[in-house]
Design a protein around this motif. Structure first.
Motif: not given
Length: 106
Positions: A66, A68-70, A72-78
């Motif tokens: 969980e 790592k998923a958060v 990854r989302k930060i790296d992808t979108w923010i």
């Protein structure tokens, strides 16, 4: 010649030691969530909805997947948005600087 204690607070009595330990632990998030109930932070009626939900939830454990998923989302979108905003800020700063150099203040 004075001796240096083995750790901070080693040469204090038990009453002072408990206050030192309380002071050292009071800044950590885990201490805030685990040791102090919500009623110490204020009346539940005075809390906004988000603070009330967090106080009722207590400590939540997350798995490594969980986390790592958060990330990854930060790296992808923010992160790209932050880089874009920083780049536009630098363009603005450079254009204002060039305008000042060429005396184009109006």
């Amino acid at each position: 010649m004075s001796t240096v204690p083995a750790y901070p607070g080693a040469n204090v009595d038990e009453k002072e030691k408990s206050s030192v330990l309380h002071f050292e632990n009071s800044g950590t998030a885990e201490y805030e969530l685990e040791k102090q109930p919500a009623h110490l932070h204020g009346k539940v009626e005075e809390m906004d909805e988000a603070a009330r939900i967090m106080a009722e939830a207590g400590k939540v454990d997350y798995t490594l997947q969980e986390d790592k998923a958060v990330l990854r989302k930060i790296d992808t979108w923010i992160l790209p948005v932050l880089c874009l905003v920083y780049w536009v800020q630098q363009l603005d700063k450079a254009s204002v600087s060039y305008a000042a150099v060429f005396d184009l203040r109006k």
